[in-house]
Design a protein around this motif. Structure first.
Motif, PDB file in Angstrom:
ATOM      1  N   PHE A  36      41.934  25.372  40.908  1.00 35.74           N
ATOM      2  CA  PHE A  36      41.132  26.449  41.553  1.00 35.74           C
ATOM      3  C   PHE A  36      40.334  27.052  40.847  1.00 35.74           C
ATOM      4  CE2 PHE A  36      40.149  30.448  43.556  1.00 35.74           C
ATOM      5  CZ  PHE A  36      40.214  30.370  44.833  1.00 35.74           C
ATOM      6  N   VAL A  37      38.779  26.728  41.093  1.00 34.16           N
ATOM      7  CA  VAL A  37      37.681  27.353  40.363  1.00 34.16           C
ATOM      8  C   VAL A  37      37.192  28.551  40.758  1.00 34.16           C
ATOM      9  CG1 VAL A  37      35.866  26.597  39.057  1.00 34.16           C
ATOM     10  CG2 VAL A  37      37.669  25.221  39.637  1.00 34.16           C
ATOM     11  N   PRO A  38      37.363  29.858  40.498  1.00 35.91           N
ATOM     12  CA  PRO A  38      36.837  30.930  41.196  1.00 35.91           C
ATOM     13  C   PRO A  38      35.481  31.183  40.734  1.00 35.91           C
ATOM     14  CG  PRO A  38      38.150  31.685  39.434  1.00 35.91           C
ATOM     15  CD  PRO A  38      38.277  30.381  39.507  1.00 35.91           C
ATOM     16  N   TYR A  39      34.465  31.372  41.766  1.00 32.17           N
ATOM     17  CA  TYR A  39      33.113  31.951  41.288  1.00 32.17           C
ATOM     18  C   TYR A  39      33.019  33.533  41.605  1.00 32.17           C
ATOM     19  CZ  TYR A  39      31.930  30.838  46.139  1.00 32.17           C
ATOM     20  OH  TYR A  39      31.946  30.793  47.504  1.00 32.17           O
ATOM     21  N   PHE A  40      32.111  34.108  41.085  1.00 35.40           N
ATOM     22  CA  PHE A  40      32.173  35.506  40.844  1.00 35.40           C
ATOM     23  C   PHE A  40      33.385  36.188  40.450  1.00 35.40           C
ATOM     24  CE2 PHE A  40      29.122  34.661  44.657  1.00 35.40           C
ATOM     25  CZ  PHE A  40      28.076  34.745  43.906  1.00 35.40           C
ATOM     26  N   ALA A  41      33.876  35.443  39.610  1.00 31.42           N
ATOM     27  CA  ALA A  41      35.134  36.301  38.908  1.00 31.42           C
ATOM     28  C   ALA A  41      34.817  37.462  38.246  1.00 31.42           C
ATOM     29  CB  ALA A  41      35.915  35.292  38.150  1.00 31.42           C
ATOM     30  N   ILE A  42      33.661  37.592  37.730  1.00 28.57           N
ATOM     31  CA  ILE A  42      33.477  38.924  36.888  1.00 28.57           C
ATOM     32  C   ILE A  42      32.733  40.080  37.789  1.00 28.57           C
ATOM     33  CG2 ILE A  42      32.122  39.930  35.131  1.00 28.57           C
ATOM     34  CD1 ILE A  42      32.513  37.343  33.737  1.00 28.57           C
ATOM     35  N   SER A  43      31.712  39.535  38.524  1.00 29.03           N
ATOM     36  CA  SER A  43      30.982  40.493  39.216  1.00 29.03           C
ATOM     37  C   SER A  43      31.579  41.112  40.641  1.00 29.03           C
ATOM     38  CB  SER A  43      29.468  39.975  39.316  1.00 29.03           C
ATOM     39  OG  SER A  43      29.518  38.831  40.029  1.00 29.03           O
ATOM     40  N   GLY A  44      32.075  40.084  40.982  1.00 31.75           N
ATOM     41  CA  GLY A  44      32.776  40.200  42.506  1.00 31.75           C
ATOM     42  C   GLY A  44      31.772  39.849  43.440  1.00 31.75           C
ATOM     43  N   LEU A  45      32.316  39.182  44.630  1.00 32.97           N
ATOM     44  CA  LEU A  45      31.418  38.818  45.798  1.00 32.97           C
ATOM     45  C   LEU A  45      31.033  40.125  46.689  1.00 32.97           C
ATOM     46  CD1 LEU A  45      29.835  36.664  47.373  1.00 32.97           C
ATOM     47  CD2 LEU A  45      32.312  36.395  48.856  1.00 32.97           C
ATOM     48  N   ARG A  46      32.123  40.866  46.878  1.00 36.26           N
ATOM     49  CA  ARG A  46      32.213  42.372  47.507  1.00 36.26           C
ATOM     50  C   ARG A  46      32.752  43.298  46.768  1.00 36.26           C
ATOM     51  NH1 ARG A  46      32.425  38.449  51.622  1.00 36.26           N
ATOM     52  NH2 ARG A  46      30.483  37.973  52.814  1.00 36.26           N
ATOM     53  N   ARG A  47      32.572  44.393  46.790  1.00 32.68           N
ATOM     54  CA  ARG A  47      33.556  45.514  46.335  1.00 32.68           C
ATOM     55  C   ARG A  47      33.584  46.532  47.414  1.00 32.68           C
ATOM     56  NH1 ARG A  47      34.010  46.134  40.902  1.00 32.68           N
ATOM     57  NH2 ARG A  47      33.351  48.121  40.806  1.00 32.68           N
ATOM     58  N   GLU A  48      35.095  46.849  47.751  1.00 30.48           N
ATOM     59  CA  GLU A  48      35.214  47.773  48.710  1.00 30.48           C
ATOM     60  C   GLU A  48      35.041  48.983  48.035  1.00 30.48           C
ATOM     61  OE1 GLU A  48      37.469  45.236  47.787  1.00 30.48           O
ATOM     62  OE2 GLU A  48      37.250  44.202  49.780  1.00 30.48           O
ATOM     63  N   ALA A  49      33.974  50.013  48.496  1.00 31.19           N
ATOM     64  CA  ALA A  49      33.640  51.176  47.505  1.00 31.19           C
ATOM     65  C   ALA A  49      34.891  52.113  47.402  1.00 31.19           C
ATOM     66  CB  ALA A  49      32.603  51.973  48.367  1.00 31.19           C
ATOM     67  N   ALA A  50      35.800  52.462  48.371  1.00 23.96           N
ATOM     68  CA  ALA A  50      36.709  53.094  48.483  1.00 23.96           C
ATOM     69  C   ALA A  50      37.752  52.787  47.162  1.00 23.96           C
ATOM     70  CB  ALA A  50      37.767  53.339  49.505  1.00 23.96           C
ATOM     71  N   ALA A  51      38.069  51.668  47.072  1.00 16.17           N
ATOM     72  CA  ALA A  51      39.068  51.347  45.830  1.00 16.17           C
ATOM     73  C   ALA A  51      38.395  50.862  44.752  1.00 16.17           C
ATOM     74  CB  ALA A  51      39.679  49.962  46.270  1.00 16.17           C
ATOM     75  N   ALA A  52      37.064  50.593  44.687  1.00 18.18           N
ATOM     76  CA  ALA A  52      36.238  50.136  43.366  1.00 18.18           C
ATOM     77  C   ALA A  52      36.184  51.113  42.287  1.00 18.18           C
ATOM     78  CB  ALA A  52      34.877  49.735  43.747  1.00 18.18           C
ATOM     79  N   GLN A  53      36.032  52.260  42.247  1.00 19.82           N
ATOM     80  CA  GLN A  53      35.834  53.416  41.233  1.00 19.82           C
ATOM     81  C   GLN A  53      37.246  53.493  40.505  1.00 19.82           C
ATOM     82  OE1 GLN A  53      34.414  57.022  42.423  1.00 19.82           O
ATOM     83  NE2 GLN A  53      34.460  57.960  40.402  1.00 19.82           N
ATOM     84  N   GLU A  54      38.422  53.419  41.548  1.00 18.33           N
ATOM     85  CA  GLU A  54      39.711  53.674  40.588  1.00 18.33           C
ATOM     86  C   GLU A  54      40.042  52.376  39.995  1.00 18.33           C
ATOM     87  OE1 GLU A  54      44.507  54.190  41.757  1.00 18.33           O
ATOM     88  OE2 GLU A  54      42.839  54.296  43.524  1.00 18.33           O
ATOM     89  N   ARG A  55      39.682  51.289  40.637  1.00 17.75           N
ATOM     90  CA  ARG A  55      40.053  49.978  39.971  1.00 17.75           C
ATOM     91  C   ARG A  55      39.094  49.642  38.564  1.00 17.75           C
ATOM     92  NH1 ARG A  55      40.640  47.589  44.077  1.00 17.75           N
ATOM     93  NH2 ARG A  55      38.189  46.762  44.539  1.00 17.75           N
ATOM     94  N   ASP A  56      38.008  50.278  38.562  1.00 18.77           N
ATOM     95  CA  ASP A  56      37.196  50.241  37.515  1.00 18.77           C
ATOM     96  C   ASP A  56      37.955  51.016  36.402  1.00 18.77           C
ATOM     97  OD1 ASP A  56      35.466  48.334  38.760  1.00 18.77           O
ATOM     98  OD2 ASP A  56      33.701  49.856  38.879  1.00 18.77           O
TER      99      ASP A  56
END
Length: 304
Positions: free
Chosen positions: A213-233
Motif C-alpha cells: 500500500f503506497v499512500p500519497y499526500f501522506a505528509i500534507s494530507g489530501l483534505r483536513r477537517e478544520a475542527a480536528a486539524a488544530q488539535e491533531r497538529d
C-alpha cells in the motif's frame, strides 16, 4: 547517516525495495498542476538530488509521463539520473489519465490507448520494459476497471511491463483486477488526516493479500477537517519534540507504522527535506504516541 533501508524492505512482485522511496512529481515544478509561474528545479540540481536519494538507499521512484511542466519532465530527469547511476532502482509509473503537449488534461485513456501511454513512458525513461505500471482510476464515474486492466495485462504478457498495480481505487477494483492478473501495489491517498483507506478496509485488504500500500499526500494530507486539524497538529508537534524530529517526519513515521506493507514516496526538491524524509524511516513511535496521534487503523478524529 540515515538510509532508506532503516524502515525495512518490501517486495513488489520479485523486486525488493526499501520502504522509503521518492515521489518525482515535484521535480517538474507546480507547472505540472497548471501554474506556469513556478520555476522547476534545474536539471543538474535534479540529477544531484536523485543521486543523493540513491546514495541514501532510496531504490524506488514514483513517476508518470504526465508529470511535466513547460520546462521539465519527471521521466526525463529520472532517465538522466539513472544513466549515470550504477545501482538498481525500481521505477513505478502510472497510466490512465493523460495530458496533451500543451498540458491540458483529458479524463481517461481508452483501453486501446494504454499501449501508447506505456510506450511513451518507455521512451522517456529509456527502458526496454517498465518495472511497475499502476492503472490510475480517474474519477468516481469509472465503476469497472476490468477492460483497462486487461489491456495492461496483455502488455505484461508481451514483456513491456513486469508488474502491475492500481491507483485511486476501491476494494472491489482490487478484486476485479486480481481476477485478471497479479496486483503488486495499490496507491491511494492516506495519512494522519485522511483515513478513508482504513474505513474502506483497503489498507488491511492489501496487507492480507501481500500487496504493497503506497499512500500519497501522506505528509500534507489530501483534505483536513478544520475542527480536528488544530488539535491533531498540536499532538503531532508534541510527539515531534519528544523525538527531536519534525512534524513531517512524525506523519511519515505514522504511516510506516501502519504495517510492513506500507511504502512511502514523499517528494521534495530540497536536499535537507530529502534527508529528513529518509530519516523518518528510523523513527520508532511508542504505543502511547500512536494512541495520542490516533492509532493507525482507526478513523481520524472528527472524520465521517
Amino acid at each position: 547517516m540515515s538510509t532508506a533501508a532503516a524502515a525495512g524492505t518490501w517486495k513488489l512482485g520479485d523486486l525488493e525495495v526499501n520502504r522509503v522511496g521518492y515521489g518525482a512529481m515535484r521535480l517538474t515544478g507546480n507547472g505540472m498542476m497548471g501554474n506556469s509561474d513556478d520555476t522547476p528545479i534545474d536539471r543538474d540540481t535534479a540529477v544531484r538530488l536523485l543521486h543523493s536519494a540513491f546514495e541514501h538507499g532510496v531504490n524506488h521512484i514514483d513517476t508518470a509521463a504526465f508529470y511535466f511542466s513547460p520546462l521539465r519532465s519527471a521521466n526525463e530527469l529520472i532517465n538522466r539520473a539513472l544513466a549515470s547511476w550504477r545501482g538498481d532502482v525500481v521505477v513505478v509509473t502510472k497510466v490512465g489519465p493523460g495530458r496533451n503537449p500543451s498540458g491540458e488534461w483529458f479524463t481517461m485513456a481508452r483501453p486501446d490507448q494504454l499501449r501508447g501511454q506505456v510506450e511513451e513512458n518507455l521512451r522517456q525513461l529509456g527502458r526496454d520494459h517498465l518495472d511497475v505500471v499502476n492503472l490510475r482510476r480517474n474519477g468516481s464515474g469509472m465503476t469497472s476497471i476490468a477492460e483497462h486492466f486487461g489491456a495492461l495485462a496483455e502488455l505484461r504478457e508481451a514483456g513491456l511491463v513486469r508488474h502491475l498495480g492500481l491507483s485511486n481505487v476501491r476494494p472491489e477494483h482490487v478484486a476485479e483486477a486480481r481476477a485478471i492478473a497479479p496486483v503488486v501495489c495499490v496507491q491511494n491517498s492516506y495519512g494522519l488526516d485522511w483515513r478513508r483507506a482504513d474505513e474502506s478496509g483497503m489498507v488491511d485488504l492489501c496487507r492480507d493479500q501481500g500487496i504493497a500500500f503506497v499512500p500519497y499526500f501522506a505528509i500534507s494530507g489530501l483534505r483536513r477537517e478544520a475542527a480536528a486539524a488544530q488539535e491533531r497538529d498540536a499532538r503531532v508537534h508534541a510527539v515531534a519534540r519528544a523525538h527531536g524530529a519534525t512534524p513531517a517526519q512524525v506523519r511519515l513515521a505514522w504511516t510506516l507504522h501502519r504495517g510492513p506493507h506500507m511504502l512511502a514516496i514523499p517528494g521534495t526538491t530540497n536536499p535537507a527535506h530529502l534527508a529528513e524524509n529518509i530519516a523518518a524511516g528510523t523513527l520508532r513511535l511508542t504505543e502511547e504516541e500512536l494512541t495520542i496521534l490516533g492509532k493507525p487503523g482507526a478513523a481520524s478524529p472528527g472524520h465521517r
